[in-house]
Design a protein around this motif. Structure first.
Motif, PDB file in Angstrom:
ATOM      1  N   THR A 336       0.826  -1.200   0.000  1.00  0.00           N
ATOM      2  CA  THR A 336       0.000   0.000   0.000  1.00  0.00           C
ATOM      3  C   THR A 336       0.875   1.270   0.000  1.00  0.00           C
ATOM      4  OG1 THR A 336      -0.105   0.048   2.422  1.00  0.00           O
ATOM      5  CG2 THR A 336      -1.808  -1.211   1.266  1.00  0.00           C
ATOM      6  N   LYS A 337       0.211   2.406  -0.218  1.00  0.00           N
ATOM      7  CA  LYS A 337       0.924   3.680  -0.171  1.00  0.00           C
ATOM      8  C   LYS A 337       1.428   3.919   1.247  1.00  0.00           C
ATOM      9  CE  LYS A 337       0.313   8.672  -0.784  1.00  0.00           C
ATOM     10  NZ  LYS A 337      -0.634   9.772  -1.046  1.00  0.00           N
ATOM     11  N   LYS A 338       2.646   4.440   1.364  1.00  0.00           N
ATOM     12  CA  LYS A 338       3.236   4.635   2.682  1.00  0.00           C
ATOM     13  C   LYS A 338       4.249   5.784   2.656  1.00  0.00           C
ATOM     14  CE  LYS A 338       4.816   0.482   2.179  1.00  0.00           C
ATOM     15  NZ  LYS A 338       4.762   0.362   0.687  1.00  0.00           N
ATOM     16  N   ALA A 339       4.560   6.291   3.830  1.00  0.00           N
ATOM     17  CA  ALA A 339       5.656   7.238   4.006  1.00  0.00           C
ATOM     18  C   ALA A 339       6.588   6.664   5.064  1.00  0.00           C
ATOM     19  CB  ALA A 339       5.150   8.606   4.431  1.00  0.00           C
ATOM     20  N   ILE A 374      11.449  10.770   5.010  1.00  0.00           N
ATOM     21  CA  ILE A 374      11.906  11.908   5.800  1.00  0.00           C
ATOM     22  C   ILE A 374      13.009  11.427   6.724  1.00  0.00           C
ATOM     23  CG2 ILE A 374      11.279  13.721   7.416  1.00  0.00           C
ATOM     24  CD1 ILE A 374       8.478  12.045   5.584  1.00  0.00           C
ATOM     25  N   CYS A 375      14.168  12.038   6.650  1.00  0.00           N
ATOM     26  CA  CYS A 375      15.326  11.639   7.456  1.00  0.00           C
ATOM     27  C   CYS A 375      15.509  12.602   8.623  1.00  0.00           C
ATOM     28  CB  CYS A 375      16.599  11.633   6.598  1.00  0.00           C
ATOM     29  SG  CYS A 375      16.493  10.580   5.138  1.00  0.00           S
ATOM     30  N   SER A 376      15.791  12.027   9.793  1.00  0.00           N
ATOM     31  CA  SER A 376      16.011  12.844  10.980  1.00  0.00           C
ATOM     32  C   SER A 376      17.130  12.220  11.801  1.00  0.00           C
ATOM     33  CB  SER A 376      14.703  12.945  11.786  1.00  0.00           C
ATOM     34  OG  SER A 376      14.820  13.894  12.822  1.00  0.00           O
ATOM     35  N   GLY A 377      17.444  12.843  12.939  1.00  0.00           N
ATOM     36  CA  GLY A 377      18.516  12.333  13.788  1.00  0.00           C
ATOM     37  C   GLY A 377      19.823  13.065  13.561  1.00  0.00           C
ATOM     38  N   ALA A 409       5.277  13.008   7.622  1.00  0.00           N
ATOM     39  CA  ALA A 409       4.989  11.696   7.032  1.00  0.00           C
ATOM     40  C   ALA A 409       3.488  11.402   7.064  1.00  0.00           C
ATOM     41  CB  ALA A 409       5.758  10.617   7.781  1.00  0.00           C
ATOM     42  N   LEU A 410       2.820  11.745   8.177  1.00  0.00           N
ATOM     43  CA  LEU A 410       1.377  11.519   8.291  1.00  0.00           C
ATOM     44  C   LEU A 410       0.589  12.389   7.325  1.00  0.00           C
ATOM     45  CD1 LEU A 410       1.132  11.196  12.168  1.00  0.00           C
ATOM     46  CD2 LEU A 410       0.556   9.401  10.506  1.00  0.00           C
ATOM     47  N   GLU A 411       1.146  13.528   6.953  1.00  0.00           N
ATOM     48  CA  GLU A 411       0.505  14.361   5.937  1.00  0.00           C
ATOM     49  C   GLU A 411       0.618  13.721   4.555  1.00  0.00           C
ATOM     50  OE1 GLU A 411       2.486  18.081   6.232  1.00  0.00           O
ATOM     51  OE2 GLU A 411       1.345  18.770   7.983  1.00  0.00           O
ATOM     52  N   VAL A 418       8.252   4.062  10.840  1.00  0.00           N
ATOM     53  CA  VAL A 418       9.340   4.807  11.471  1.00  0.00           C
ATOM     54  C   VAL A 418      10.400   3.798  11.889  1.00  0.00           C
ATOM     55  CG1 VAL A 418      10.032   6.315  13.369  1.00  0.00           C
ATOM     56  CG2 VAL A 418       7.771   6.591  12.315  1.00  0.00           C
ATOM     57  N   VAL A 419      11.620   3.986  11.421  1.00  0.00           N
ATOM     58  CA  VAL A 419      12.733   3.137  11.839  1.00  0.00           C
ATOM     59  C   VAL A 419      13.746   4.030  12.537  1.00  0.00           C
ATOM     60  CG1 VAL A 419      12.387   1.364  10.081  1.00  0.00           C
ATOM     61  CG2 VAL A 419      13.827   3.317   9.561  1.00  0.00           C
ATOM     62  N   ALA A 420      14.223   3.553  13.698  1.00  0.00           N
ATOM     63  CA  ALA A 420      15.054   4.417  14.533  1.00  0.00           C
ATOM     64  C   ALA A 420      16.144   3.616  15.223  1.00  0.00           C
ATOM     65  CB  ALA A 420      14.183   5.106  15.593  1.00  0.00           C
ATOM     66  N   THR A 421      17.282   4.251  15.437  1.00  0.00           N
ATOM     67  CA  THR A 421      18.361   3.626  16.192  1.00  0.00           C
ATOM     68  C   THR A 421      18.080   3.762  17.693  1.00  0.00           C
ATOM     69  OG1 THR A 421      19.626   5.674  15.995  1.00  0.00           O
ATOM     70  CG2 THR A 421      20.097   3.930  14.383  1.00  0.00           C
ATOM     71  N   TYR A 422      18.929   3.138  18.522  1.00  0.00           N
ATOM     72  CA  TYR A 422      18.678   3.020  19.954  1.00  0.00           C
ATOM     73  C   TYR A 422      18.238   4.322  20.619  1.00  0.00           C
ATOM     74  CZ  TYR A 422      20.150  -1.753  21.114  1.00  0.00           C
ATOM     75  OH  TYR A 422      20.214  -3.104  21.244  1.00  0.00           O
ATOM     76  N   THR A 423      19.097   5.345  20.562  1.00  0.00           N
ATOM     77  CA  THR A 423      18.792   6.563  21.307  1.00  0.00           C
ATOM     78  C   THR A 423      17.668   7.364  20.663  1.00  0.00           C
ATOM     79  OG1 THR A 423      20.490   7.860  20.137  1.00  0.00           O
ATOM     80  CG2 THR A 423      21.168   6.733  22.169  1.00  0.00           C
ATOM     81  N   ALA A 424      17.334   7.021  19.435  1.00  0.00           N
ATOM     82  CA  ALA A 424      16.231   7.699  18.750  1.00  0.00           C
ATOM     83  C   ALA A 424      14.900   6.996  18.988  1.00  0.00           C
ATOM     84  CB  ALA A 424      16.517   7.772  17.254  1.00  0.00           C
TER      85      ALA A 424
END
Length: 438
Positions: A336-339, A374-377, A409-411, A418-424
């Motif tokens: 399906t469509k995803k962000a 969308i990239c963060s961290g 992303a929800l927009e 959402v994939v995140a490393t330990y401290t994130a």
């Protein structure tokens, strides 16, 4: 047993609880009072350690719940404090004044590098090892060094090894433990098996004679059916084997029973197999396993789902290429469509070396169904560059705020991964809950 160390742990735990803190601090204090606290404890039932690169939290929690469903009183470090201080804290908080741990069964998740600090000092009945993969090279060093740190404490171990029989890196442990009994779990060929692997792989050479291993098939990474043409080292006969694997329905067969697990991915099937091996070791009823699956503990960030109205966000921890690749496969199966939000940090707990992102197959979600990434961290720029090199064609952006990244992303889509490393992980979880108001 030093009553003072027990009192110190219990008192500090109560005081820290009043201010909403805890974790490993009580254990740290107790070890300052008495550095030999662990070796002085007494246990009235089996002690089970669970270690490995991926899956140890889920597996340890499921084993704990398995025994609880079978009517046993369990002490465990469910919150994941898997270093020596955290383990000491979990035990001493549940220890009587005479030094006896108040539990029928103790189940402890143990960081791979800390096995050598735990195994020789408490009467371990079973050591469960899920797998070994390259992970956080700056902290854990090369995988060979990590495995050797465990092998060095096995010659005096007299309990039972429960090993992933499809991983040559875990099977080799039995070679160093002459006084143990070994039980093996694994999977035969499945519809998802493949004969040629392009994934990051560490199990290439025989641990006995250093000849290159040959594989009949792979399940993922170096997990599969292997043999050494030089000395005969090979996949052992399984004590527990799951059959009829269906990753879309998350179902499998064991002993004529059909089970549905709560977690996605091939790696989850191995976690179930490990739990079933412990069940067989202690002759627990399959009904306890079935009840455990229906009420399975869901560790934060392990395919954790948040839903509100038509919106759904799935959160996953990633920390090394093998685990991340399995998460990518889960995302890939969603047509399906995803962000997607990727939060990459490089703090000490995450591992300061982020080169592993180039061994992760992010290309699996680079298709028209992915509306945005969308990239963060702290290393968001590096992650965006990885997306660029992967030739991602849709909307790619960098957001310093995790909350803003999730909101954006929800927009873009009603379904967000959402994939995140330990401290994130915890900040990402809080951002998801805030944005969905759950």
């Amino acid at each position: 047993m030093s009553k003072l160390s027990i009192l110190a742990a219990k008192t500090s735990f109560k005081l820290l609880s009043l201010v909403g803190r805890g974790g490993s601090m009580p254990g740290t204090i107790a070890l300052k009072v008495d550095p030999d606290s662990l070796s002085k404890l007494r246990f009235r039932g089996p002690v089970i350690l669970v270690t490995g690169t991926n899956g140890k939290t889920s597996t340890a929690n499921m084993i704990s719940s398995l025994f609880e469903k079978a009517g046993r009183k369990v002490v465990s470090n469910r919150k994941g404090d898997n270093l020596k201080a955290g383990i000491t804290s979990a035990l001493l908080q549940n220890t009587k004044s005479d030094g006896t741990v108040d539990a029928d069964v103790v189940v402890l998740e143990v960081d791979e590098l800390n096995v050598r600090h735990i195994l020789p000092f408490i009467p371990v009945s079973v050591l469960v090892v899920n797998n070994f993969f390259r992970d956080q090279l700056d902290r854990a060093r090369e995988m060979e060094q990590l495995i050797e740190s465990i092998e060095n404490v096995l010659p005096d171990f007299k309990g039972t090894l429960v090993l992933n029989g499809n991983d040559p890196n875990t099977v080799r442990l039995a070679l160093k433990a002459p006084d143990v009994s070994a039980m093996y779990f694994g999977l035969g060929r499945t519809p998802y098996s493949f004969t040629q692997s392009k994934e990051a792989s560490e199990g290439k050479f025989c641990p006995r004679c250093n000849t290159k291993l040959e594989y009949e098939y792979y399940q993922y990474s170096h997990i599969g059916k292997f043999h050494c043409p030089g000395c005969g080292f090979e996949t052992p006969e399984f004590d527990v084997q799951l059959n009829q694997i269906d990753l879309n329905r998350q179902t499998f067969d064991y002993k004529g029973h059909r089970f549905q697990g709560p977690y996605e991915g091939m790696y989850s099937m191995y976690n179930y197999a490990a739990v079933l091996t412990v069940l067989e070791k202690y002759n627990l009823p399959l009904s306890a396993f079935e009840k455990m699956l229906k009420d399975a503990p869901h560790p934060a960030g392990r395919n954790e789902r948040f839903k509100k109205e038509n919106k759904e966000v799935v959160l996953n921890l990633v920390k090394n290429p093998t685990g991340a690749n399995e998460v990518m496969k889960v995302i890939e199966r969603d047509g399906t469509k995803k962000a997607i939000v990727i939060v990459l940090n490089d703090h000490e707990q995450d591992g300061t070396d982020v080169s592993w992102i180039y061994d992760t197959q992010f290309e699996k979600f680079m298709n028209p169904q992915t509306a945005a990434v969308i990239c963060s961290g702290t290393r968001a720029g590096d992650m965006a560059l990885r997306m660029y090199y992967g030739n991602f064609q849709s909307d790619l952006s960098v957001e310093s705020s995790i909350e803003r990244a999730v909101n954006k992303a929800l927009e873009k889509s009603d379904t967000v991964y959402v994939v995140a490393t330990y401290t994130a992980l915890l900040p990402s979880r809080k951002a998801i809950m805030k944005e969905l108001n759950v």
